[in-house]
Design an enzyme around this catalytic site. Structure first.
Site, mmCIF file in Angstrom:
data_model
loop_
_atom_site.group_PDB
_atom_site.id
_atom_site.type_symbol
_atom_site.label_atom_id
_atom_site.label_comp_id
_atom_site.label_asym_id
_atom_site.label_seq_id
_atom_site.Cartn_x
_atom_site.Cartn_y
_atom_site.Cartn_z
ATOM 1 N N LYS A 80 0.855 -1.194 0.000
ATOM 2 C CA LYS A 80 0.000 0.000 0.000
ATOM 3 C C LYS A 80 0.885 1.235 0.000
ATOM 4 O O LYS A 80 1.859 1.298 0.750
ATOM 5 C CB LYS A 80 -0.902 -0.029 1.241
ATOM 6 C CG LYS A 80 -1.939 1.088 1.292
ATOM 7 C CD LYS A 80 -2.819 0.971 2.534
ATOM 8 C CE LYS A 80 -3.956 1.985 2.514
ATOM 9 N NZ LYS A 80 -4.828 1.878 3.709
ATOM 10 N N SER A 160 -9.857 2.093 2.510
ATOM 11 C CA SER A 160 -8.915 2.782 1.655
ATOM 12 C C SER A 160 -7.911 1.865 0.957
ATOM 13 O O SER A 160 -7.311 2.268 -0.044
ATOM 14 C CB SER A 160 -8.143 3.827 2.466
ATOM 15 O OG SER A 160 -7.347 3.188 3.447
ATOM 16 N N SER A 184 -10.304 -0.141 6.734
ATOM 17 C CA SER A 184 -9.647 -0.104 5.424
ATOM 18 C C SER A 184 -8.955 -1.372 4.965
ATOM 19 O O SER A 184 -8.551 -1.456 3.809
ATOM 20 C CB SER A 184 -8.633 1.026 5.391
ATOM 21 O OG SER A 184 -9.296 2.214 5.090
#
Ligand code: GLN
Length: 494
Positions: A80, A160, A184
């Site tokens: 990420k 997210s 997330s």
């Protein structure tokens, strides 16, 4: 298909030298080349670095016997783009960090690298991890590789960590790192039909992860099954003197825990998670999950978490408050973008106005508002008190049961355009994930079935603090019962 392998299976084949890490990495890179133009799961692809890491892994396999080597050796991952990676651009999906190249490596990525993992690139996300759709990225939305039956509508992957989830689901990586502040890791895992763990707060180091809300942020694994998450978590977890909230506890054998018996365990079903207007299909999947656990010899117990209804409201005070403070550092002086102005103040204003997207600006405004003199007691302090009550609900429930079972999200993946005009509608996505974040307890999300449109639906297990092992054990049993082998419409090799 190499890109379809689980981490466990790939590690076994690498050890037998049936495949090389270079082949595996190359297969993922080809998938990225094919699919990333459409899915946009990666912001940055590091093909050369990845192949060099793969070659280094292959050399280790030829020099050392398999038993001494980490199961992460040679495994290609998506990272990420919130984890700082030394010498590799780290954007947090924000214009303000568009050209930021960290001079250091986050603890989590450093641990994974030490175990020999291969980093394919940096995965897309909602800007500064604020969102539930991945539509808030300055680098464009991520498309969910899943499609409704006979319908090509653009669906969101959740957020997210939407790029991480889409990459794993579509075969553009075998696993991915995510971060979870209010859901997330879990919500995008549910939307993309994969498995993810939000560990206990303090289990994984936050050092070198771009901060959103520091008292809630936790890194965790996202992968194709529970065992893969267990393998990754073992590599990621552990005390870090550089993070004052990381906890000094030894890291158990999560992978072994996947085979533990769960007979006699008590599983709580929280009444408050039966929210109004929840689709019948989600209710049905939840009931299915309950039946699987009964069949496995668990005792199902009704429990109450009475402050659940305040979870979202409290979260959307605490998280923006912390974010407004954390994001004060992006001022055009120390990190990233700078837009010149006639005065220092004008420079700050322009840099922040141009550098931050709309949702991030909204959160900073909410956060500074609830922290401002005159409102602090009414909002922030009150929210902290309610947070204590939410945490107490869990402590009390865990005196009666070992774990809780709930749905992960109140819907399946939604289309771009839905929930978009009203930010509060978007915030409702986190209704089932936020309470565990507020309490700091660990939770695992796994795919449990498909809805009538053919989209994945997820279930969530919430455990006692630092009992990720039981999550792995119960998660593995549920995964076997669910037999979820469906694959998304858009994937490598299709
Ligand atoms: N959707 C939630 C938010 O926007 C949670 C995001 C997260 O966990 N990073 O804050």
């Amino acid at each position: 298909m190499l890109t379809e392998l689980t981490i466990g299976e790939a590690a076994a084949r690498l050890r037998r030298k049936a495949i090389s890490s270079r082949e595996l990495t190359q297969a993922c890179l080809s998938a990225i080349e094919h699919l990333n133009g459409r899915l946009n799961a990666y912001i940055t692809v590091c093909a050369d670095e990845a192949l060099a890491q793969a070659d280094a892994a292959d050399r280790k396999f030829s020099q050392q016997s398999g038993d001494e080597l980490s199961p992460m050796l040679g495994i290609p991952l998506a990272i990420k783009d919130l984890f700082c990676t030394k010498g590799i651009r780290t954007t947090a999906a924000s214009r303000i960090l568009e050209n930021f190249i960290p001079p250091y490596e986050s603890t989590i990525t450093e641990k994974l690298l030490a175990d020999g993992a291969v980093f394919l690139g940096k995965a897309n996300l909602d800007e500064f991890a604020m969102g539930s759709s991945n539509l808030n990225s300055a680098f464009g939305a991520v498309e969910n590789p899943w499609k409704r039956k006979g319908d090509d509508t653009f669906l969101v992957p959740g957020g997210s960590s939407g790029g991480s989830a889409a990459a794993v689901a579509a075969g553009m990586a075998l696993g991915a790192t995510g971060t979870d502040t209010g859901g997330s890791i879990r919500q995008p895992s549910a939307y993309c039909g994969i498995t993810g763990i939000k560990p206990t707060y303090g289990r994984c180091s936050r050092w070198g992860i771009v901060a959103y809300a520091s008292s809630l942020d936790q890194a965790g694994p996202m992968a194709r099954n529970v065992e893969d998450c267990a393998i990754m978590l073992a590599s990621m977890a552990g005390f870090d003197p550089k993070d004052s909230t990381s906890v000094e506890k030894s890291v158990p054998d999560y992978r072994a825990a996947c085979n533990r018996s769960i007979k006699g365990m008590k599983i709580g079903i929280p009444a408050e998670y039966r929210v109004q207007g929840m689709p019948a299909e989600i209710e049905a999947v939840w009931q299915q999950g309950i039946n699987w656990l009964k069949e496995a010899g668990c005792e199902i117990v009704d429990v109450s978490l009475p402050h659940t209804q305040y979870g979202l409201a409290t979260y959307y005070i605490v998280a923006p408050a912390e974010a407004s403070s954390n994001l004060a550092r992006y001022d055009g002086v120390r990190f990233g973008k700078r837009v010149e102005g006639e005065s220092l103040e004008a420079m700050y204003e322009r840099t922040r106005a141009e550098g931050f997207g709309k949702e991030v600006r909204r959160r900073i405004l909410m956060g500074t508002y609830v922290l401002s003199a005159g409102y602090y007691e009414a909002y922030y302090l009150r929210a902290q008190k309610v947070r204590t009550l939410i945490r107490r609900d869990f402590t009390e429930a865990f005196q009666k049961v070992d774990m809780l079972l709930t749905p992960t999200a109140p819907s399946a993946a939604f289309a771009k355009g839905e929930h978009m005009n009203d930010p509060v509608q978007m915030y409702l996505n986190d209704i089932f994930t936020v309470p565990a974040s507020m309490a700091g307890v660990p939770a695992l999300a796994l795919p449990a079935g498909l809805d009538h449109q053919g989209l994945p639906l997820g279930l969530q297990l919430i455990g006692r603090p630092f009992d990720e092992e039981s999550l792995c054990a119960v998660g593995s049993v549920m995964e076997k019962a669910a037999g979820f082998t469906h694959r998304p419409a858009i994937r490598a090799g299709v």
